[in-house]
Enzyme design. Structure first.
Site, PDB file in Angstrom:
ATOM      1  N   ARG A  85       0.836  -1.221   0.000  1.00 17.05           N
ATOM      2  CA  ARG A  85       0.000   0.000   0.000  1.00 17.05           C
ATOM      3  C   ARG A  85       0.864   1.262   0.000  1.00 17.05           C
ATOM      4  O   ARG A  85       0.567   2.244   0.675  1.00 17.05           O
ATOM      5  CB  ARG A  85      -0.955   0.040   1.204  1.00 17.05           C
ATOM      6  CG  ARG A  85      -1.896  -1.110   1.299  1.00 17.05           C
ATOM      7  CD  ARG A  85      -2.918  -1.117   0.160  1.00 17.05           C
ATOM      8  NE  ARG A  85      -3.838  -2.205   0.338  1.00 17.05           N
ATOM      9  CZ  ARG A  85      -3.606  -3.453  -0.090  1.00 17.05           C
ATOM     10  NH1 ARG A  85      -2.505  -3.740  -0.749  1.00 17.05           N
ATOM     11  NH2 ARG A  85      -4.493  -4.400   0.114  1.00 17.05           N
ATOM     12  N   SER A 142     -10.571  -0.245   3.894  1.00 15.10           N
ATOM     13  CA  SER A 142      -9.730  -0.403   5.092  1.00 15.10           C
ATOM     14  C   SER A 142      -9.198   0.965   5.499  1.00 15.10           C
ATOM     15  O   SER A 142      -8.567   1.646   4.685  1.00 15.10           O
ATOM     16  CB  SER A 142      -8.525  -1.295   4.786  1.00 15.10           C
ATOM     17  OG  SER A 142      -8.978  -2.527   4.300  1.00 15.10           O
ATOM     18  N   GLU A 155      -4.449   4.168   6.006  1.00 12.63           N
ATOM     19  CA  GLU A 155      -4.258   3.909   4.574  1.00 12.63           C
ATOM     20  C   GLU A 155      -4.935   5.050   3.790  1.00 12.63           C
ATOM     21  O   GLU A 155      -4.510   5.414   2.698  1.00 12.63           O
ATOM     22  CB  GLU A 155      -4.931   2.564   4.255  1.00 12.63           C
ATOM     23  CG  GLU A 155      -4.754   2.104   2.842  1.00 12.63           C
ATOM     24  CD  GLU A 155      -5.483   0.776   2.582  1.00 12.63           C
ATOM     25  OE1 GLU A 155      -5.263  -0.217   3.306  1.00 12.63           O
ATOM     26  OE2 GLU A 155      -6.281   0.751   1.635  1.00 12.63           O
TER      27      GLU A 155
HETATM   28  C1  LIG Z   1     -15.403  -0.451  -0.194  1.00 14.16           C
HETATM   29  C2  LIG Z   1     -13.945  -0.197  -0.525  1.00 14.16           C
HETATM   30  C3  LIG Z   1     -13.088  -1.263  -0.731  1.00 14.16           C
HETATM   31  C4  LIG Z   1     -11.725  -1.050  -1.037  1.00 14.16           C
HETATM   32  N1  LIG Z   1     -10.922  -2.121  -1.236  1.00 14.16           N
HETATM   33  C5  LIG Z   1      -9.610  -1.942  -1.533  1.00 14.16           C
HETATM   34  C6  LIG Z   1      -8.763  -3.067  -1.756  1.00 14.16           C
HETATM   35  O1  LIG Z   1      -9.176  -4.212  -1.734  1.00 14.16           O
HETATM   36  N2  LIG Z   1      -7.451  -2.828  -2.028  1.00 14.16           N
HETATM   37  C7  LIG Z   1      -6.949  -1.564  -2.103  1.00 14.16           C
HETATM   38  O2  LIG Z   1      -5.744  -1.425  -2.354  1.00 14.16           O
HETATM   39  N3  LIG Z   1      -7.738  -0.486  -1.899  1.00 14.16           N
HETATM   40  C8  LIG Z   1      -9.050  -0.629  -1.613  1.00 14.16           C
HETATM   41  N4  LIG Z   1      -9.862   0.450  -1.403  1.00 14.16           N
HETATM   42  C9  LIG Z   1      -9.293   1.807  -1.443  1.00 14.16           C
HETATM   43  C10 LIG Z   1      -9.462   2.541  -2.794  1.00 14.16           C
HETATM   44  O3  LIG Z   1     -10.515   1.991  -3.532  1.00 14.16           O
HETATM   45  C11 LIG Z   1      -8.188   2.491  -3.640  1.00 14.16           C
HETATM   46  O4  LIG Z   1      -7.109   3.029  -2.924  1.00 14.16           O
HETATM   47  C12 LIG Z   1      -8.357   3.267  -4.958  1.00 14.16           C
HETATM   48  O5  LIG Z   1      -7.220   3.067  -5.770  1.00 14.16           O
HETATM   49  C13 LIG Z   1      -8.570   4.771  -4.755  1.00 14.16           C
HETATM   50  O6  LIG Z   1      -8.907   5.318  -6.011  1.00 14.16           O
HETATM   51  P1  LIG Z   1      -9.664   6.698  -6.123  1.00 14.16           P
HETATM   52  O7  LIG Z   1      -9.681   7.073  -7.552  1.00 14.16           O
HETATM   53  O8  LIG Z   1     -10.972   6.610  -5.449  1.00 14.16           O
HETATM   54  O9  LIG Z   1      -8.683   7.653  -5.300  1.00 14.16           O
HETATM   55  P2  LIG Z   1      -9.059   9.007  -4.462  1.00 14.16           P
HETATM   56  O10 LIG Z   1      -9.719   8.576  -3.215  1.00 14.16           O
HETATM   57  O11 LIG Z   1      -9.869   9.872  -5.385  1.00 14.16           O
HETATM   58  O12 LIG Z   1      -7.656   9.579  -4.227  1.00 14.16           O
HETATM   59  C14 LIG Z   1      -6.755   8.942  -3.338  1.00 14.16           C
HETATM   60  C15 LIG Z   1      -5.464   9.782  -3.265  1.00 14.16           C
HETATM   61  O13 LIG Z   1      -4.793   9.764  -4.509  1.00 14.16           O
HETATM   62  C16 LIG Z   1      -4.699  11.085  -5.068  1.00 14.16           C
HETATM   63  N5  LIG Z   1      -4.952  10.929  -6.518  1.00 14.16           N
HETATM   64  C17 LIG Z   1      -6.030  10.340  -7.077  1.00 14.16           C
HETATM   65  N6  LIG Z   1      -5.885  10.291  -8.415  1.00 14.16           N
HETATM   66  C18 LIG Z   1      -4.701  10.861  -8.700  1.00 14.16           C
HETATM   67  C19 LIG Z   1      -3.982  11.104  -9.921  1.00 14.16           C
HETATM   68  N7  LIG Z   1      -4.474  10.761 -11.113  1.00 14.16           N
HETATM   69  N8  LIG Z   1      -2.756  11.708  -9.843  1.00 14.16           N
HETATM   70  C20 LIG Z   1      -2.245  12.064  -8.634  1.00 14.16           C
HETATM   71  N9  LIG Z   1      -2.878  11.867  -7.460  1.00 14.16           N
HETATM   72  C21 LIG Z   1      -4.098  11.282  -7.488  1.00 14.16           C
HETATM   73  C22 LIG Z   1      -5.755  11.900  -4.343  1.00 14.16           C
HETATM   74  O14 LIG Z   1      -5.421  13.275  -4.313  1.00 14.16           O
HETATM   75  C23 LIG Z   1      -5.733  11.259  -2.959  1.00 14.16           C
HETATM   76  O15 LIG Z   1      -4.652  11.752  -2.216  1.00 14.16           O
HETATM   77  C24 LIG Z   1     -11.228   0.277  -1.109  1.00 14.16           C
HETATM   78  C25 LIG Z   1     -12.114   1.360  -0.912  1.00 14.16           C
HETATM   79  C26 LIG Z   1     -13.452   1.116  -0.643  1.00 14.16           C
HETATM   80  C27 LIG Z   1     -14.379   2.291  -0.459  1.00 14.16           C
END
Ligand SMILES: Cc1cc2nc3c(=O)[nH]c(=O)nc-3n(C[C@H](O)[C@H](O)[C@H](O)COP(=O)(O)OP(=O)(O)OC[C@H]3O[C@@H](n4cnc5c(N)ncnc54)[C@H](O)[C@@H]3O)c2cc1C
Length: 337
Positions: free
Chosen positions: A160, A236, A332
């Site tokens: 992570r 998480s 995380e």
């Molecule tokens: C129900 C649920 C289950 C999940 N299960 C998992 C799992 O099994 N494994 C896992 O690893 N994660 C899991 N996650 C966490 C999450 O889904 C991942 O970390 C996912 O990759 C986040 O993507 P996002 O586009 O929503 O990021 P955001 O929440 O929109 O952004 C996260 C961070 O990244 C930055 N960011 C986003 N996009 C960019 C970009 N293009 N360039 C630069 N910075 C950027 C944002 O500014 C922020 O700091 C889960 C979340 C939920 C709600």
């Protein structure tokens, strides 16, 4: 590029926090990246908003990443190289790969969020991490004002973790991600995760296809995790801590049942969910927030939660785990304050 003024961000974060922003900039094409960050420097980037706690209100400006598209770059007998727009929905990309019978990301089915956020925390589930299939990451560097490519070894992937959470944090924007996916005839599905093999065995599936693995992962996830559309959450909340083996032996004396996964001869990983449950948080509710009954590692918003309530619960959990086990839980989720 679209700019909207004074927008509620409730629909743009899976916690369902009602923070607002002065400007919401919707980025739909790579050609607009430079202009967007010139006009709105210091913006908070949001993809799917599934790994973020928006604790600041209002936020000055937000860049919402909606740069989509999947393109096959090259193909040979064994597989394909694919480029994907960073704002593409991750699970949609997994569904596309599975429908093409391309292997490599089926164990990552149903993870919310965008493709571009995947490398940031090296998303992982059921024995696979995004780094396993990554060819390179295209990154718009704010300081140099140009696009550069980072190979996997330059991304310093860990559990992570990556360079984008450390040295390159807030230094640029991931614009495109390139993957190597393998054709099914050359591919062996990854069944290293016991929960997944148990599930497939129960269905009497001995040699699962890519589609069967994806379907199994989706079913397991749906049975364990709350649907964020119904119960706000960001998955998480904490990472699973990696601790010294001596500390673990001490914990084992009082808790012989304590689970662990070996990392190396000196370090083990201990599930944060077990630590949190053992501190009595499983299924608790304090006002608008709580720890999910089926998975206490997930902090949930029972409706109208304020970010401060989530942070109070986070602090309370961290203090209790530290007091009881001497282990510091690290979030995380990115907290924007
Ligand atoms: C129900 C649920 C289950 C999940 N299960 C998992 C799992 O099994 N494994 C896992 O690893 N994660 C899991 N996650 C966490 C999450 O889904 C991942 O970390 C996912 O990759 C986040 O993507 P996002 O586009 O929503 O990021 P955001 O929440 O929109 O952004 C996260 C961070 O990244 C930055 N960011 C986003 N996009 C960019 C970009 N293009 N360039 C630069 N910075 C950027 C944002 O500014 C922020 O700091 C889960 C979340 C939920 C709600």
């Amino acid at each position: 590029m679209q700019v909207n003024k004074n927008v509620s961000l409730q629909a743009y974060n899976t916690f369902g926090i009602k923070t607002a922003c002065g400007e919401l900039v919707i980025l739909e094409s790579k050609a607009d990246i430079e202009k967007a960050f010139d006009l709105f420097p210091q913006s908070i980037i949001i993809g799917g908003g599934s790994n973020i706690l928006l604790a600041k209100n209002p936020i000055h400006s937000v860049i919402l990443n909606r740069i989509t598209g999947i393109k096959i770059i090259s193909e040979n007998d064994k597989g394909v190289q694919v480029s994907v727009g960073s704002g593409h929905n991750w699970h949609e990309f997994v569904r596309w790969a599975v429908s093409q019978n391309l292997g490599g990301i089926e164990n990552l089915s149903l993870i919310p969020g965008t493709v571009g956020a995947g490398p940031i925390q090296n998303i992982g589930a059921y024995g696979t991490e995004i780094k396993d299939v990554l060819e390179k990451v295209e990154f718009y560097d704010f300081e140099k004002r140009k696009f550069r490519s980072l190979l996997p070894e330059q991304c310093h992937f860990g559990y992570r973790d990556s360079v984008f959470k450390n040295h390159l944090k807030n230094k640029g924007f991931i614009s495109q991600v390139f993957f190597n996916l393998t054709k099914s005839s050359y591919y062996e599905v990854n069944l290293s995760y016991k929960g997944l093999t148990d599930y497939l065995n129960n269905l009497n599936i001995k040699s699962p296809t890519i589609t069967e693995v994806s379907n199994a992962v989706i079913s397991i996830r749906q049975s364990k995790l709350p649907d964020w559309k119904e119960l706000g959450n960001a998955g998480s909340f904490f990472k699973n801590p990696e601790i010294n083996i001596d500390l673990f032996k001490k914990i084992k004396q009082s808790y012989p049942e304590a689970p662990s996964y070996p990392i190396d001869s000196k370090t083990i990983k201990i599930p944060a969910a077990w630590l949190i449950e053992t501190c009595g948080f499983k299924g608790v509710q304090y006002g608008n927030v709580g720890c999910y009954l089926n998975q206490p590692l997930v902090i949930v918003n029972y409706g109208n939660a304020l970010p401060a309530e989530i942070i109070d619960l986070k602090n309370h959990i961290q203090n209790q785990v530290l007091d009881k086990f001497g282990i510091e839980l690290v979030p995380e989720v990115t907290i924007v304050q």
